[in-house]
Every structure is written in structure tokens, then in C-alpha cells.
Design a protein around this motif. Sequence first.
Motif, PDB file in Angstrom:
ATOM      1  N   LEU A 116      22.056  11.798  63.380  1.00 55.29           N
ATOM      2  CA  LEU A 116      22.888  10.771  64.001  1.00 55.29           C
ATOM      3  C   LEU A 116      24.109  11.378  64.683  1.00 55.29           C
ATOM      4  O   LEU A 116      24.523  10.942  65.766  1.00 55.29           O
ATOM      5  N   LEU A 117      24.707  12.392  64.080  1.00 57.31           N
ATOM      6  CA  LEU A 117      25.869  13.018  64.694  1.00 57.31           C
ATOM      7  C   LEU A 117      25.489  13.768  65.968  1.00 57.31           C
ATOM      8  O   LEU A 117      26.244  13.761  66.952  1.00 57.31           O
ATOM      9  N   ALA A 118      24.325  14.410  65.973  1.00 58.70           N
ATOM     10  CA  ALA A 118      23.880  15.105  67.189  1.00 58.70           C
ATOM     11  C   ALA A 118      23.622  14.109  68.312  1.00 58.70           C
ATOM     12  O   ALA A 118      23.963  14.362  69.476  1.00 58.70           O
ATOM     13  N   LEU A 119      23.036  12.957  67.982  1.00 60.68           N
ATOM     14  CA  LEU A 119      22.833  11.927  68.999  1.00 60.68           C
ATOM     15  C   LEU A 119      24.168  11.418  69.533  1.00 60.68           C
ATOM     16  O   LEU A 119      24.335  11.231  70.746  1.00 60.68           O
ATOM     17  N   ALA A 168      17.532   9.386  80.141  1.00 64.45           N
ATOM     18  CA  ALA A 168      16.181   9.581  79.620  1.00 64.45           C
ATOM     19  C   ALA A 168      15.980  11.014  79.130  1.00 64.45           C
ATOM     20  O   ALA A 168      15.359  11.242  78.085  1.00 64.45           O
ATOM     21  N   VAL A 169      16.514  11.984  79.873  1.00 61.35           N
ATOM     22  CA  VAL A 169      16.374  13.385  79.448  1.00 61.35           C
ATOM     23  C   VAL A 169      17.081  13.621  78.119  1.00 61.35           C
ATOM     24  O   VAL A 169      16.537  14.256  77.207  1.00 61.35           O
ATOM     25  N   VAL A 170      18.292  13.094  77.973  1.00 57.39           N
ATOM     26  CA  VAL A 170      19.083  13.351  76.762  1.00 57.39           C
ATOM     27  C   VAL A 170      18.546  12.558  75.583  1.00 57.39           C
ATOM     28  O   VAL A 170      18.361  13.093  74.483  1.00 57.39           O
ATOM     29  N   THR A 171      18.296  11.260  75.774  1.00 56.69           N
ATOM     30  CA  THR A 171      17.924  10.401  74.648  1.00 56.69           C
ATOM     31  C   THR A 171      16.577  10.777  74.065  1.00 56.69           C
ATOM     32  O   THR A 171      16.414  10.834  72.837  1.00 56.69           O
ATOM     33  N   TRP A 172      15.591  11.028  74.919  1.00 54.37           N
ATOM     34  CA  TRP A 172      14.279  11.402  74.396  1.00 54.37           C
ATOM     35  C   TRP A 172      14.190  12.900  74.110  1.00 54.37           C
ATOM     36  O   TRP A 172      13.405  13.319  73.256  1.00 54.37           O
ATOM     37  N   GLY A 173      15.004  13.698  74.788  1.00 54.99           N
ATOM     38  CA  GLY A 173      15.001  15.127  74.502  1.00 54.99           C
ATOM     39  C   GLY A 173      15.661  15.481  73.186  1.00 54.99           C
ATOM     40  O   GLY A 173      15.372  16.536  72.605  1.00 54.99           O
TER      41      GLY A 173
END
Length: 339
Positions: A116-119, A168-173
Motif C-alpha cells: 500500500l505504501l509503494a502504491l 495505466a503504466v503506473v497503476t498496473w505496473g
Amino acid sequence: MRTERKPTRLDRVFARLDREPERPELLDAPEMSRHRLVLFASTLAFYVAIVWAVVITSWLVRLDWQVMFFRPYQQWPQIHAFVDYYVVLGQRGPTAVMVASWLGWRSWRQHTLRPLLALGVSLLLLNITVGAAKYGMGRLGPHYATTIGANEMWLGGDIFPSGHTANAVVTWGILAYLAATHRARRWLSALSAVTSLGVGMSTVYLGTHWLSDVVLGWAAGLLILLALPWFEPLIARAEAWILGLRDRWSASRGRDRTARRPVGGPAPAAPPASGRPEAPACEPVATARTARPPVYLAAGPHTTRSDRTPVTPAASRRPPHADRHPRSSAPAARPVSGG
């Protein structure tokens, strides 16, 4: 003959999860290796090159106008409804909720706050960097373009780079970044790349972004994922601080409960000043009174019916009758008649 039920795929999945009640040992934070550093520098140089190509109104801008005049949403109108739903995979709100739900469940299973912290750190970097670039360059979109062939820079727009594509790149990556095994990381990396590619091309199809916006959005999202290892020490300190705060709060709650709990029984009441015994207080109606046991359940030695000695009644149980003779007595002698 009784046969056992064959476990389904879902049963095997939950059985595997039950074997991981604690944090696995494979969840090591990635480091900024030489390979990753080279990729970061190459992506950053590509990012600067795309911005420069748009600023000088190069062939990339002419390609943007050609795609815009092609109008893909008019060429393939049958997929318009599907693209309208697919592009939601790049919106920040819905994707953040979906990915945060999965990572929250994973944090609970693995007893760690790192997912969660990385997200949170990646989304914060996304909002700062992409937001600053959008409002700093102020490029207008295809629907609001004013001059054919112009780069439409510094005119008050906010579409360069594409926020849908970068999100999209960040959230799914981030799912691939947090994968525990190399095989899962490869599969999730390919899945996130295909998803972000489809989101970017969906915005070009709908005419909301130039093609160069999408290319720069891919580079912007990849830069954030490649830079995350630099923030791993900050994530570790934040996790330790939050867990320490939770432990202190739990300890303080435990001390409060211990202090409120009475040590002994109730203190005896002091005798009245008059010296007379005080009348007992009336018992409230709601108080449960001790029920007296029935007579046949009174305390004492009891014997079972089979152990009791049979008692023969001393006399007949029939009531006495004046004209009836008892059976046990001998019959009276009848008088003899005749001569």
C-alpha cells in the motif's frame, strides 16, 4: 462406499494462501541496480527527445495531425462502445480503487504495509511529475486545436503527456513491481504493458489525445516505476513508524483496561451512625433471584429405583366394607338343617 470430494481450483488457491500466514521471505525490496539505472537514463533521454520534437514542430507533430484527420472513431465506429469502457482502465479513480483493494488484501495476508505504501508513493510521484508537465507545457488537444500543423504548446491546455496512459503504466505496473517471484513479475509486466498500450491507443481513437501525448505518457509512467527503488528506504521507515505507532496505541489501551479493572471485591458498607442495624435494601425486580430447588430434588442421598428394597403392604389397600369378609379369614360354619 464413501468417496472424498475432489478439491476444485478455488480450494487449491485458498489452501495455498493459508500456507502463507506471515510475510514471505521472497519479498525483498528491489534495488537500483546498474541495469535499472541504464533503463532509467535511457527512458529519461527518450522523454526529453519527445518533448523537444514537439517543441520544434518536427515530423512527430505532422504525424499527430495526420492521425487526427484520419479520425479513427469514424473509420471503425463499431468498436466505439467497447473503447469507451476500456479507457476506464486508465482513469485514476477507478484503477486506484481496484488496485488498492487487491494490495490491501495482500498487505493483510502478508502482514506488511509495503504494497500500500509503494502504491501511495507511486501515485504521489505521478500526480506531481505528470501534473507539473501538463500545466507547464499547456498543450491543447485535438478537439481544441486552433492552427493546422501547429504544435499547440503553451496555450493553456493540459493533455501533454497523456494522464490516462501514464496512470495505466503506473497503476498496473506496480503489480509487477511488487510481485514475489520472477515468473509472476514477467507475466504481470507483459499484462501491464498490453493494458497501458491499449489505453493509450484508445485515447487516440477517441480523439482526446495526440499520438505524441500517448508516447510521452508511456515514458512518464515508466520513469516513475524505474525510480521507485530510490524511495524504498522511505517506504521502510514509514512502515516501521506506522507499525510502532500501532503497537504504542495497543499498549496504551491495554494499560487503560488494566487500570479500570477492580483489584478486589466490593468494600463492606460502614455501619450507620445511630448504631441501629440498617434495614436491608429492597431487591430490584430486574435482579435474578436464586431459585429454590423442588422438594424432590432436595440435596441428600438418593437411590435409583432398581436399588430400592420392595416393601409389602401391611394390609389391603381396599377400603373396609361392612358386608365383606376378608379373604384371609376362614369361612364361618353354616348351621346344619334337617333331622
